[in-house]
Design an enzyme around this catalytic site. Structure first.
Site, mmCIF file in Angstrom:
data_model
loop_
_atom_site.group_PDB
_atom_site.id
_atom_site.type_symbol
_atom_site.label_atom_id
_atom_site.label_comp_id
_atom_site.label_asym_id
_atom_site.label_seq_id
_atom_site.Cartn_x
_atom_site.Cartn_y
_atom_site.Cartn_z
ATOM 1 N N ASN A 20 -4.696 2.762 -3.887
ATOM 2 C CA ASN A 20 -5.884 3.334 -3.160
ATOM 3 C C ASN A 20 -6.023 4.464 -3.325
ATOM 4 O OD1 ASN A 20 -7.755 3.671 -1.028
ATOM 5 N ND2 ASN A 20 -6.485 2.813 0.581
ATOM 6 N N HIS A 77 -13.777 -1.754 -1.579
ATOM 7 C CA HIS A 77 -12.780 -0.731 -1.592
ATOM 8 C C HIS A 77 -11.414 -1.430 -1.816
ATOM 9 C CE1 HIS A 77 -10.453 2.520 -0.344
ATOM 10 N NE2 HIS A 77 -10.047 1.940 0.904
ATOM 11 N N CYS A 125 -11.940 6.348 3.540
ATOM 12 C CA CYS A 125 -12.068 5.860 2.365
ATOM 13 C C CYS A 125 -13.543 5.045 1.990
ATOM 14 C CB CYS A 125 -11.159 4.406 2.283
ATOM 15 S SG CYS A 125 -9.488 4.742 2.278
HETATM 16 N N1 ACO Z 1 8.734 -2.158 0.555
HETATM 17 C C1 ACO Z 1 9.365 -3.231 1.216
HETATM 18 N N2 ACO Z 1 9.084 -3.626 2.702
HETATM 19 C C2 ACO Z 1 8.390 -3.268 3.197
HETATM 20 C C3 ACO Z 1 7.501 -1.879 2.737
HETATM 21 C C4 ACO Z 1 7.685 -1.739 1.171
HETATM 22 N N3 ACO Z 1 6.873 -0.746 0.741
HETATM 23 N N4 ACO Z 1 6.554 -1.909 3.499
HETATM 24 C C5 ACO Z 1 6.600 -2.527 4.833
HETATM 25 N N5 ACO Z 1 7.760 -3.255 4.322
HETATM 26 C C6 ACO Z 1 8.454 -4.288 5.313
HETATM 27 C C7 ACO Z 1 8.195 -3.898 6.642
HETATM 28 O O1 ACO Z 1 9.029 -3.042 7.425
HETATM 29 C C8 ACO Z 1 8.405 -5.384 7.468
HETATM 30 O O2 ACO Z 1 9.354 -5.673 7.481
HETATM 31 P P1 ACO Z 1 10.160 -6.186 8.768
HETATM 32 O O3 ACO Z 1 9.359 -7.623 8.975
HETATM 33 O O4 ACO Z 1 11.684 -6.430 8.691
HETATM 34 O O5 ACO Z 1 9.792 -5.564 9.931
HETATM 35 C C9 ACO Z 1 7.626 -6.228 6.444
HETATM 36 O O6 ACO Z 1 7.537 -5.701 5.053
HETATM 37 C C10 ACO Z 1 6.264 -6.620 6.535
HETATM 38 O O7 ACO Z 1 5.350 -5.750 7.167
HETATM 39 P P2 ACO Z 1 4.012 -5.798 7.147
HETATM 40 O O8 ACO Z 1 3.469 -4.463 7.876
HETATM 41 O O9 ACO Z 1 3.760 -7.006 8.296
HETATM 42 O O10 ACO Z 1 3.452 -6.201 5.846
HETATM 43 P P3 ACO Z 1 1.869 -6.842 5.422
HETATM 44 O O11 ACO Z 1 2.169 -7.908 4.715
HETATM 45 O O12 ACO Z 1 1.011 -6.583 6.745
HETATM 46 O O13 ACO Z 1 1.700 -5.635 4.331
HETATM 47 C C11 ACO Z 1 0.156 -3.569 4.124
HETATM 48 C C12 ACO Z 1 1.481 -4.266 4.912
HETATM 49 C C13 ACO Z 1 0.424 -3.688 2.694
HETATM 50 C C14 ACO Z 1 0.261 -2.246 4.749
HETATM 51 C C15 ACO Z 1 -0.888 -4.343 4.595
HETATM 52 O O14 ACO Z 1 -0.978 -4.458 6.321
HETATM 53 C C16 ACO Z 1 -2.260 -3.486 4.311
HETATM 54 O O15 ACO Z 1 -2.592 -3.407 3.216
HETATM 55 N N6 ACO Z 1 -3.162 -2.990 5.433
HETATM 56 C C17 ACO Z 1 -4.350 -2.463 4.955
HETATM 57 C C18 ACO Z 1 -3.996 -0.896 4.854
HETATM 58 C C19 ACO Z 1 -5.112 -0.372 4.096
HETATM 59 O O16 ACO Z 1 -6.140 -0.790 3.776
HETATM 60 N N7 ACO Z 1 -5.098 1.104 4.334
HETATM 61 C C20 ACO Z 1 -6.007 2.026 3.687
HETATM 62 C C21 ACO Z 1 -7.260 2.155 4.614
HETATM 63 S S1 ACO Z 1 -8.410 2.972 4.033
HETATM 64 C C22 ACO Z 1 -8.558 4.692 4.344
HETATM 65 O O17 ACO Z 1 -9.249 5.232 4.926
HETATM 66 C C23 ACO Z 1 -7.432 5.445 3.734
#
Ligand code: ACO
Length: 328
Positions: free
Chosen positions: A282, A252, A112
């Protein structure tokens, strides 16, 4: 003399995939996606659209708006994690589509952060070499490597492309400073494991769904929340500015919570921050040029504004560019 952005373009596929659509595909909800990421919908490029098609659309517009001909380009850089194929580079395919017969062309792999890396390369190339115009494109069809059975990742990304032509101009406008970095120890947190020389494609890799993007979201979240303000501080300091001097902050577009954390740490208000992840998700290397294009169209960025671009991504990579908006 400075490297200035002299023309912007974008290419977004027409099909919208909303959170409500995703509710029918995986175990998720609009509420969860909006609360945890800020995303409401994203664009999806259907077959047979290729990465080079979106890149070309953005590039053609950027070249036209720069007021130059494609033959005047000296270099084309396509920042992408989802090229048409391993080789030849997508940049070479775009070079041919544009008829940019005098340009060298290569792809840049920095996840990214790719567009920001590309700006830094263009900036240095323009100032160091006998080079007049560089085209930097961020283009992705991430949807094609998303596992639509994995709710942790498939809700977060979208497809698109953005492009910028850079040329040389006076000190009044252009890139003031840039900082790039990488932490390869975090490589495993965001990858597409199979298909390369480490794990060539086989029946097993397909059956084990290893040709899809895999992400450790929590690790990336922690890294991104820290690095966005750190890199901003470094790139500003390098040019002799502080957070309060920033007119437009272009982070980003991965997650609204990461952006809000950075805004709070840097005390940058909402009216100075570009956010479009609600509409596009994203789009990886395309996020920043698409946001810039829209902001310029809407009159949110004006000549003379101090604009701060910051990105992070697979690698792990990170980078920032500070520029005085406008061209001679
Ligand atoms: N819908 C419903 N529930 C979900 C979903 C979904 N789409 N995805 C995950 N959950 C659940 C999980 O299973 C978990 O359930 P559990 O507690 O029963 O195990 C719960 O939601 C919480 O999951 P977390 O991973 O702790 O959620 P978090 O609040 O951390 O959000 C997210 C997850 C959105 C992925 C966040 O961590 C994030 O944005 N991280 C950064 C990702 C990013 O920036 N990626 C791009 C990088 S750049 C590149 O080069 C591509």
């Amino acid at each position: 003399m400075r490297a200035q952005i002299i023309g912007l373009g974008y290419g977004l596929p027409e099909r919208r995939l909303t959170n409500q659509d995703l509710e029918k595909m995986v175990d998720t909800s609009d509420k969860w996606i909006v609360e945890r990421s800020g995303i409401r919908e994203r664009r999806i490029a259907d077959q047979p659209i290729k990465c080079s098609d979106l890149a070309y659309q953005a590039a053609e517009m950027a070249v036209q708006r720069a007021g130059i001909s494609a033959q005047q380009l000296d270099l084309i850089i396509v920042a992408t994690s989802t090229p048409d194929m391993f080789f030849p580079s997508t940049a070479c395919i775009v070079q041919d589509l544009l008829g940019a017969t005098n340009a060298a062309a290569f792809d840049l792999s920095a996840g990214c952060t790719g567009f920001v890396y590309g700006l830094d390369v263009a900036h240095k190339y323009l100032l160091a070499d006998d080079c007049h115009y560089v085209l930097v494109i961020g283009a992705e069809i991430i949807s094609r490597i998303l596992d639509y059975e994995d709710r942790n990742t498939c809700v977060l990304f979208g497809d698109g492309a953005g492009a910028a032509v850079l040329g040389k101009g006076s000190d009044a406008y252009g890139i003031l400073s840039s900082v790039l970095g990488a932490d390869g120890s975090g490589a495993a947190h965001l990858s597409m494991p199979a298909g390369g020389t480490a794990m060539p494609a086989s029946l097993e890799t397909v059956q084990n769904r290893l040709h899809f993007l895999r992400m450790n979201g929590n690790e990336i979240f922690r890294f991104a929340s820290r690095i966005t303000s750190e890199i901003s501080s470094q790139v500003l300091q390098k040019a002799g500015y502080t957070y309060s001097d920033v007119d437009i902050f272009v982070p980003h577009q991965a997650n609204i919570r990461i952006i809000r954390t950075a805004m709070k740490r840097m005390n940058i208000p909402a009216e100075k921050t570009l956010i479009n992840l609600d509409k596009y998700g994203n789009t990886s290397a395309a996020c920043i040029p698409v946001a810039l294009f829209e902001a310029e169209q809407e009159g949110r960025i004006k000549a003379g504004d101090l604009v701060l671009l910051v990105a992070f991504g697979a690698g792990l990579t990170y980078g920032g560019v500070l520029l005085r908006w406008g061209r001679d």
